[in-house]
Design an enzyme around this catalytic site. Structure first.
Site, PDB file in Angstrom:
ATOM      1  N   ARG A 171       7.524   8.453  -9.317  1.00  0.00           N
ATOM      2  CA  ARG A 171       6.160   8.648  -9.810  1.00  0.00           C
ATOM      3  C   ARG A 171       5.900  10.134 -10.007  1.00  0.00           C
ATOM      4  O   ARG A 171       6.260  10.946  -9.152  1.00  0.00           O
ATOM      5  CB  ARG A 171       5.134   8.060  -8.836  1.00  0.00           C
ATOM      6  CG  ARG A 171       5.170   6.540  -8.770  1.00  0.00           C
ATOM      7  CD  ARG A 171       4.111   5.982  -7.851  1.00  0.00           C
ATOM      8  NE  ARG A 171       4.272   4.547  -7.666  1.00  0.00           N
ATOM      9  CZ  ARG A 171       3.605   3.821  -6.790  1.00  0.00           C
ATOM     10  NH1 ARG A 171       2.723   4.407  -6.009  1.00  0.00           N
ATOM     11  NH2 ARG A 171       3.805   2.516  -6.693  1.00  0.00           N
ATOM     12  N   ARG A 200       3.742  12.614  -0.067  1.00  0.00           N
ATOM     13  CA  ARG A 200       3.481  12.240  -1.456  1.00  0.00           C
ATOM     14  C   ARG A 200       4.509  12.937  -2.336  1.00  0.00           C
ATOM     15  O   ARG A 200       4.367  14.114  -2.667  1.00  0.00           O
ATOM     16  CB  ARG A 200       2.056  12.630  -1.869  1.00  0.00           C
ATOM     17  CG  ARG A 200       1.617  12.028  -3.204  1.00  0.00           C
ATOM     18  CD  ARG A 200       0.232  12.523  -3.592  1.00  0.00           C
ATOM     19  NE  ARG A 200      -0.787  12.058  -2.661  1.00  0.00           N
ATOM     20  CZ  ARG A 200      -1.393  10.876  -2.739  1.00  0.00           C
ATOM     21  NH1 ARG A 200      -1.074  10.032  -3.697  1.00  0.00           N
ATOM     22  NH2 ARG A 200      -2.317  10.544  -1.853  1.00  0.00           N
ATOM     23  N   GLU A 211      -2.497   5.075   3.891  1.00  0.00           N
ATOM     24  CA  GLU A 211      -1.898   3.848   3.360  1.00  0.00           C
ATOM     25  C   GLU A 211      -0.403   3.745   3.657  1.00  0.00           C
ATOM     26  O   GLU A 211       0.361   4.664   3.419  1.00  0.00           O
ATOM     27  CB  GLU A 211      -2.104   3.772   1.848  1.00  0.00           C
ATOM     28  CG  GLU A 211      -1.524   2.518   1.214  1.00  0.00           C
ATOM     29  CD  GLU A 211      -1.525   2.546  -0.299  1.00  0.00           C
ATOM     30  OE1 GLU A 211      -0.739   1.795  -0.899  1.00  0.00           O
ATOM     31  OE2 GLU A 211      -2.299   3.334  -0.882  1.00  0.00           O
ATOM     32  N   SER A 235       0.321  -2.185   0.535  1.00  0.00           N
ATOM     33  CA  SER A 235      -0.774  -2.859  -0.148  1.00  0.00           C
ATOM     34  C   SER A 235      -0.315  -4.274  -0.493  1.00  0.00           C
ATOM     35  O   SER A 235       0.884  -4.545  -0.575  1.00  0.00           O
ATOM     36  CB  SER A 235      -1.194  -2.108  -1.417  1.00  0.00           C
ATOM     37  OG  SER A 235      -0.141  -2.109  -2.350  1.00  0.00           O
ATOM     38  N   ARG A 268       7.417   6.223   3.754  1.00  0.00           N
ATOM     39  CA  ARG A 268       6.277   6.696   4.550  1.00  0.00           C
ATOM     40  C   ARG A 268       6.235   6.051   5.932  1.00  0.00           C
ATOM     41  O   ARG A 268       5.666   6.612   6.873  1.00  0.00           O
ATOM     42  CB  ARG A 268       4.972   6.455   3.787  1.00  0.00           C
ATOM     43  CG  ARG A 268       3.795   7.218   4.341  1.00  0.00           C
ATOM     44  CD  ARG A 268       2.536   6.988   3.529  1.00  0.00           C
ATOM     45  NE  ARG A 268       2.549   7.683   2.258  1.00  0.00           N
ATOM     46  CZ  ARG A 268       1.527   7.712   1.402  1.00  0.00           C
ATOM     47  NH1 ARG A 268       0.408   7.058   1.703  1.00  0.00           N
ATOM     48  NH2 ARG A 268       1.608   8.362   0.265  1.00  0.00           N
TER      49      ARG A 268
END
Length: 406
Positions: free
Chosen positions: A248, A263, A335, A338, A374
């Protein structure tokens, strides 16, 4: 894409639901309705002119002249019809999946929605170190090789991370999922089909000469696995879990979480993906969340579950839960996973149906994260000791992680 026939039947309900996501979504929906109305106005006009071209016997001179006029008018209206259809189809791509009625509009505290529950107690640490101080993670050397937001995970930290993937795959396969190692390059139609394009195109790396894109999640590959297929009803549910490396650009995250591996542009993930009959999808959504919670609980990570607000949902998601773990160095929940129900939004765009009731229906698709890199950061931070060592949870030791780091 949305079910256009359902939107025509109850435009007020769709209008109100879509507006909960954004003003832009509401505007796109109004434009879609207008384009669709124009298309429906033109269809009978074109059909009527086509019918007037069919004559029995040899036409009279007057009929020949009339046929010339009909042909010219038909050509004009067919061009208008094609333009209206193209505009309608383009706008269909822009209208997001309406949020489920149980999705909140408001946000709570620092969360992106309503906090459903908090599980576990954060560790009591006199001075919390972050993951860069607890494991060998080489960000400067990664930047030398690949640029900013790339890093090396080295030594025991690498073994811990690899153990996480193998442990998660083992647990998810035990829940009835088939393991997959998927491609990480996908064509544009798969990116559109899953809803990442056009909304998130700026986040995706492109291989320009090949017409391919590096995926940010194996959700794309797993949704594409049955793209364009008609499944047998007795095949459903289909459940897959994939390990992949993901990419990403994080183009919209300038200045956020720039320290360490939190990140980054490249990361690994174990993903879950399901194909189901529509009547089963909401129960499956809760099941995906339960699997994610079971993983966090088995390791002993303190976490909370957030029902994400409508304005924060992706174009494809009708509802999403986030599981957020406590990060001692940040003194906040962040987070980890999800779980999203995209209902029939992706299957309509990808052409994934199943045979039912003498015809075909669109399947519902869902996706959920098992683990990512993560998780390793959460583990080392929550199980750190005062001397800077880390006591690794026993389930990960069984899969090759060292008992302690540092």
């Amino acid at each position: 894409m949305i079910d256009l026939r359902a939107a025509r039947a109850d435009p007020e309900a769709f209008r109100a639901a879509v507006a909960r996501k954004s003003a832009a979504a509401a505007e796109a929906f109004e434009e879609l309705l207008a384009a669709d109305e124009r298309w429906r106005e033109l269809v009978p006009q074109v059909d009527e002119l086509r019918g007037r071209q069919k004559l029995k016997g040899k036409p009279t001179p007057e009929q020949v002249e009339e046929l010339k006029q009909v042909k010219e008018e038909l050509r004009r209206l067919e061009e208008e019809l094609a333009t209206a259809a193209a505009q309608r189809d383009e706008l269909l791509q822009k209208v997001p999946n309406p949020p489920h009625e149980s999705v909140p509009d408001e946000m709570e505290d620092d969360a992106e929605g309503k906090i459903a529950r908090v599980v576990g107690e954060p560790p009591d640490l006199a001075s919390a170190r972050d993951h860069l101080e607890l494991g060998r993670i080489e960000m400067e050397r990664g930047a030398r090789l690949s640029g900013s937001r790339f890093g090396y995970i080295v030594g025991d930290a690498a073994l811990l991370t690899l153990a996480l993937y193998r442990w998660a795959l083992d647990r998810v396969v035990a829940q009835g999922f088939q393991a997959v190692i998927p491609p990480v390059l996908a064509r544009e139609e798969a990116m559109y089909g899953t809803g990442f394009f056009p909304a998130e195109r700026f986040e995706i790396y492109e291989i320009v000469d090949e017409g391919l894109f590096l995926t940010g999640t194996s959700e794309v590959a797993l949704a594409g696995l049955h793209m364009g297929e008609i499944l047998d009803a007795d095949e459903l549910p289909l459940r897959y879990t994939a390990f992949s490396t993901n990419f990403r650009r994080e183009a919209g995250a300038a200045g956020r979480d720039t320290r360490g591996m939190f990140r980054v542009h490249q990361f690994n993930k174990v993903e879950m993906f399901c194909y189901l009959r529509p009547e089963e999808s909401w129960e499956e959504h809760e099941r995906l969340l339960a699997i994610e919670e079971s993983l966090a609980s088995e390791l002993g990570l303190p976490y909370r579950v957030v029902n994400i607000a409508a304005s924060e949902l992706s174009a494809a998601a009708a509802k999403r839960y986030d599981l957020e773990a406590w990060f001692p160095s940040q003194q906040r929940y962040r987070e980890l996973t999800s779980a999203s129900n995209t209902t029939d939004y992706q299957s309509r765009r990808l052409g994934i149906r199943y045979r039912a009731n003498g015809g075909t229906e669109y399947a519902h698709t869902l996706n959920g994260t098992a683990v990512t890199d993560r998780w390793a950061l959460a583990v080392v931070e929550n199980f750190q000791n005062e001397d800077g060592s880390v006591t690794v949870p026993p389930p990960l030791v069984e899969f090759g992680a060292p008992p302690t780091l540092g």
